[in-house]
Enzyme design. Structure first.
Site, mmCIF file in Angstrom:
data_model
loop_
_atom_site.group_PDB
_atom_site.id
_atom_site.type_symbol
_atom_site.label_atom_id
_atom_site.label_comp_id
_atom_site.label_asym_id
_atom_site.label_seq_id
_atom_site.Cartn_x
_atom_site.Cartn_y
_atom_site.Cartn_z
ATOM 1 N N GLU A 1 0.863 -1.204 0.000
ATOM 2 C CA GLU A 1 0.000 0.000 0.000
ATOM 3 C C GLU A 1 0.883 1.231 0.000
ATOM 4 O O GLU A 1 0.693 2.164 0.795
ATOM 5 C CB GLU A 1 -0.916 -0.023 1.232
ATOM 6 C CG GLU A 1 -1.721 -1.314 1.351
ATOM 7 C CD GLU A 1 -2.519 -1.422 2.640
ATOM 8 O OE1 GLU A 1 -1.976 -1.067 3.704
ATOM 9 O OE2 GLU A 1 -3.682 -1.850 2.578
ATOM 10 N N CYS B 1 -10.525 -0.002 7.916
ATOM 11 C CA CYS B 1 -9.929 1.288 8.242
ATOM 12 C C CYS B 1 -10.598 2.439 7.514
ATOM 13 O O CYS B 1 -10.806 3.500 8.087
ATOM 14 C CB CYS B 1 -8.424 1.287 7.990
ATOM 15 S SG CYS B 1 -7.935 1.048 6.286
#
Lengths: 658, 658
Positions: free
Chosen positions: B323, B419
């Site tokens: 990421e 998240c």
């Protein structure tokens, strides 16, 4: 030992002498550089390479050494591929020292063979109780296949049948283990290869049981209940590979083309090398068993692969994950996996399709794969190799983006998993098998490679001498020498890239169109010694466009001349190749390559470069900017197969068209 | 409990009322849909979602339930983010039921807190002996940070300090565990977040030790001998994450921006969310400690991030693996990761840079991230979310190519690793913090969001009323109500996309250029009630071009109007969007959206489509084809943030320019 070969459609290597400067250099590299280097590698005598341990594994398995097996579960196949290449070399020219070494390796292999015929160093040394317990993952049949191919090649080259006897004993063992009987395993290989090898063994020996064993493997594949699941349960759900999760190779059955029986498969899918190896075997089986249904399957899958999933460079397998096909029209250039071995397998599949009937679509792809991806797999020095053959490389981005983990911007010396280099060696050493297809009524010329070939047509002898400057020059001369008169058909492939082929016989132009069948110009007549065919394949610079469904090449153009796809390299054109544009009407000129590229024909055109001076000081995005400043720049294109021979730099095949 | 806050530059949420239809709808969604839905999710009461177990983990840790911890090691943070969002909602409007629920959760959290202040359900339930043994991988400080943010938000909203006391006790515990002392750990978080949270805690409490703890974490980061290695050895080389190999998170220190001390870091690198969270904290520290060196570091890294590694949509982190950022100018569109949370963190970083001094480069990026990627993270129904925000999607290719494993063509209900949705909720609920920066001498207007704001300037009160139809309309009206006369500077950001802003005061045009400093129009005068500023930000359709070093957008153009980046969707334009071209001179018109897009302004232009009729029957490559047949086609562009609200289909931001 019975040795009553089935009549082969390949011209034996002894009967094809390559005389072409372009290819003689490759033959020389294989003989003088690749095969000797590979021998050192197999013996762990290359200082800067990952150890192979492949020969040592055989020594351990034979009881000559103590130690542990080391390497991949398919490490044996490297020795087999080396022996196969040696066989091809010995077919062309005697080399007593090499032959002695090979004979010693064959003796060593013989010592490893178990009394029942079983032969595999990994399982013999490491897991003797686990033989044939993990077909999906463990490559036993794959290694057997390569050894069988070596046995066939070595016998055909040298007349020595020791290795052929070993592999027949191995194949007979396999035939006892696998089959429909209650006490037999109903399995088939996770990595196909043994199918095409057994068909070669059938051709070499005339033993029909090898064809039947192939048929069993092919027809059993993908049936339910699924063998991979059965053996997985049986061995307590152990797994050899967990790269993408536990037992992924067992679960992702399409990876091995085992998700469905082949009759139900509709698209090229899964691991690309497995796919082409499998269908090369199926095609071989289809021809020798006159099985039209299997031929239809091969044709359908060939169509999908070459008309939906193949790169312009004749490469296949667009994704790194699983070294696999993705889906129709999904061909990214910079992340392409496109393994060298997959293009070699593609040639093997193509050649077998050709043997079922001359059709230029197969030879066109075979040529495209050969002159572009297969040759690109090896450096011009014969010492460095690409596994992965992307069509666009931006080296400075590679170390920082995991999308490019599989991409090397320059060729590497050798590999721990050394499949590609020896595969290139055996392909180039057996190139004579691909140039011609011999038939009862004549000969097909598939590839225009300068060579002398001698074939039998019935009781008569036909000698062809091909010459010319292919792939650089457009003229191919074919001179005939034969028992006169000889009634035969000489069929010449007309390449897809050539819009206007011309032919003359003894100086007299012949009409082309009326004599063309499936892309081959078929000349049937009474031939006499001294007959000269002159084929002209004009090689203007060709602009290639992708199908509109290929989103990765929209607005772009690739350049081809003759069979060669070209590319831009940073060495000639500077960096940021994406800022170069080729006007739609830009004329091209030919340029003789220099230095590393001497003897190669380069191309030049007047192009444009979007000015990027000071770009690093400019904002990342600009709003309503003035039209980009364009500077004229000469674009220099080099043959794709020669890229990355002058150090690290950017490369791209598909160029923005203005 | 001492509660002597440091003067904040954010206007308290109680003092900012958003009145803007565009944003009220989002506030409503957060209040009526997202936060209630999230509460159900935290309690595993959403039938079709992966279980969260987050509340149950607290119940188990508190001894109220029996059972095992379930979920990610950072599962606690979902509860914290929910509480933080609830705090922001309660600051705006009373909701006794919600407040009661929140108070009960806070009591539960209090029960989980250990006598020494430690608070984390994963370690308390699962590995009580392993507290603080794996900073690199285990998110204890990250979870603490989110809880601290919740404590600050909840206290500021409700005046209730129970959670603030809990988190102060936790922070004090952390301050005892970490520090330069011999008995202390010399560590810092693998996932930054606690730094910015501790700075907020310092602002809320005035307790300088929280600033000093932040400074310790920031300055200790990346020093040698490396703490991640030390703790790794100490705990016997165990590893929590093995996604990319054993202990990769320990080894790849750049992933956590811990490869070097921050003073030596030169580029945005590693996990994008960690990067922006870290530097938001560093910026906050730099301001409140008047540390010019740290401010310079932030500016340098901001520059690299926004001028080399940011997408036009205000998104960052171009690669799925880790990421993470990749490298300068490496911004692929279809494989972009560009996590919603990273753009939220980018806004947090930007806002803190703005607080150090008005400079429109920060607000421009903050706005770009907000109106494009952050809003795109949530469906117009408030019930579906994107983690990943690519700029080009070809849905039919996604299932077959592992390059796209992270890409969803439509938003998903919820996530096991949840998240992004709660992060969107807390961002939108606290949007008032981003619109204005209050300063001793006046106020900066960073975002043009219809709102009433009340600020103190010295002893005096200034009331601003912003209105207009932003982002759709170009007029922003600012009405003043104050104790007259009030000497103050009102600074209005002039957006980067606006070439010709105009301003009038009480109907009289003012000159713009002479009063602009760092992209803000600074109006310093004696203000009186009834003063009306009218800012006009003309919003012609803007063609955006990439820097010539951005190879993925060469030859392409993106369309922006006002702050909104637009895109093409299959729903309006058909499939194969890569065959659409936008002529360089094509005029645009505005179009009112309908159905799902009602209230949104769409754009239309006369474009061209490369004919692809019958393409599936055409060859994959064509040699010297006639120029492609082009058909005129109206191109309809929708705001990027609204894409994928009408089912699955292709999308692309960057369009080929003809």
């Amino acid at each position: 030992m019975p040795f009553s070969p089935v009549e082969q459609l390949e011209v034996p290597l002894q009967k094809v002498n390559i005389t072409d400067a372009f290819w003689l250099e490759y033959q020389r590299l294989v003989k003088d550089v690749v095969v000797p280097y590979q021998w050192l590698a197999l013996n762990d005598e290359v200082a800067d390479a990952e150890p192979s341990h492949a020969i040592e594994n055989f020594r351990i398995a034979a009881g000559r050494s103590d130690g542990e097996f080391y390497g991949m579960v398919f490490q044996d196949s490297d020795v087999a591929k080396w022996l196969e290449a040696v066989g091809y070399l010995l077919a062309k020219s005697a080399d007593p020292a090499l032959e002695k070494t090979a004979d010693e390796v064959i003796e060593l292999i013989g010592e490893v063979q178990q009394p029942d015929g079983y032969l595999n160093t990994y399982f013999t040394v490491k897991e003797p109780q686990q033989r044939w317990s993990n077909l999906a993952e463990c490559h036993e049949l794959y290694c057997a296949g390569h050894l069988i191919e070596a046995g066939v090649a070595y016998a055909q080259a040298t007349g020595k049948t020791r290795l052929l006897e070993i592999v027949c004993k191995l194949a007979d063992h396999i035939a006892r283990v696998f089959g429909p009987g209650e006490q037999q395993l109903h399995g088939y290989p996770g990595h196909p290869e043994v199918e095409l090898a057994l068909m070669r063994l059938y051709e070499a020996t005339g033993e029909r049981r090898y064809l039947e064993l192939t048929r069993y493997f092919v027809e059993q594949r993908g049936t339910q209940p699924h063998f991979y699941d059965i053996e997985y349960e049986k061995r307590g759900k152990t797994s050899h590979w967990n790269t993408y999760g536990p037992a992924w190779m067992v679960k992702d059955k399409a990876y091995s083309q085992a998700h469905l029986p082949i009759a139900l498969q509709q698209t090229a899918i899964g691991h690309a090398v497995r796919f082409v190896y499998l269908y090369a075997g199926v095609a071989h089986l289809a021809r020798l068993s006159q099985d039209q249904e299997k031929r239809d399957i091969c044709q359908r899958l060939w169509q999908n692969m070459t008309q939906r999933q193949m790169y312009i460079t004749g490469s296949i397998g667009s994704q790194s994950s699983g070294e696999a096909f993705s889906s129709d029209y999904d061909l990214p250039n910079d992340t392409a996996y496109t393994e060298t071995c997959a293009s070699i397998g593609l040639m093997m599949f193509a050649n077998r399709m050709l043997q079922m009937g001359a059709d230029s679509q197969y030879a066109d792809v075979m040529e495209r794969a050969l002159y572009n991806t297969v040759l690109a797999g090896m450096a011009l020095d014969g010492k460095h190799f690409f596994y992965v053959n992307p069509l666009e490389v931006h080296p400075v981005s590679i170390p920082f983006n995991h999308l490019y983990d599989h991409v090397k911007p320059v060729r590497q010396r050798w590999f721990g998993c050394a499949c590609c280099p020896p595969n290139i060696a055996r392909l180039l050493a057996s190139l004579g098998h691909y140039i011609y297809t011999q038939r009862p009524e004549g000969i097909d010329i598939n590839l225009y490679i300068g060579s002398d070939a001698e074939i039998q047509i019935g009781e008569q002898r036909l000698h062809l001498r091909q010459s010319g400057g292919y792939p650089w020059q457009d003229r191919v001369l074919i001179e005939i020498d034969c028992d006169c008169p000889l009634a035969a058909t000489i069929a010449l492939r007309l390449p897809d890239w050539c819009a206007d082929p011309q032919i003359s016989l003894n100086g007299t132009p012949l009409q082309v169109a009326p004599q063309v069948q499936r892309g081959y110009l078929r000349l049937t007549r009474q031939w006499c010694s001294g007959d000269r065919l002159e084929l002209t394949l004009p090689m203007p610079i060709t602009r290639v466009k992708g199908n509109p469904l290929l989103r990765h090449v929209a607005g772009k153009v690739a350049i081809q001349r003759g069979p060669l796809v070209y590319c831009l390299e940073q060495a000639d054109n500077g960096s940021e190749l994406h800022n170069l544009q080729l006007p739609a009407d830009a004329p091209f000129s030919l340029l003789a390559g220099k230095g590393m590229l001497s003897g190669k024909t380069l191309l030049q055109a007047s192009g444009l470069r979007i000015s990027a001076s000071d770009a690093a000081q400019q904002p990342l995005y600009r709003f309503n900017p003035a039209p980009a400043e364009m500077q004229p720049q000469t674009l220099t294109f080099v043959p794709y197969f020669t890229w990355a021979n002058r150090g690290e730099g950017e490369m791209r095949v598909w160029v923005d068209e203005k």
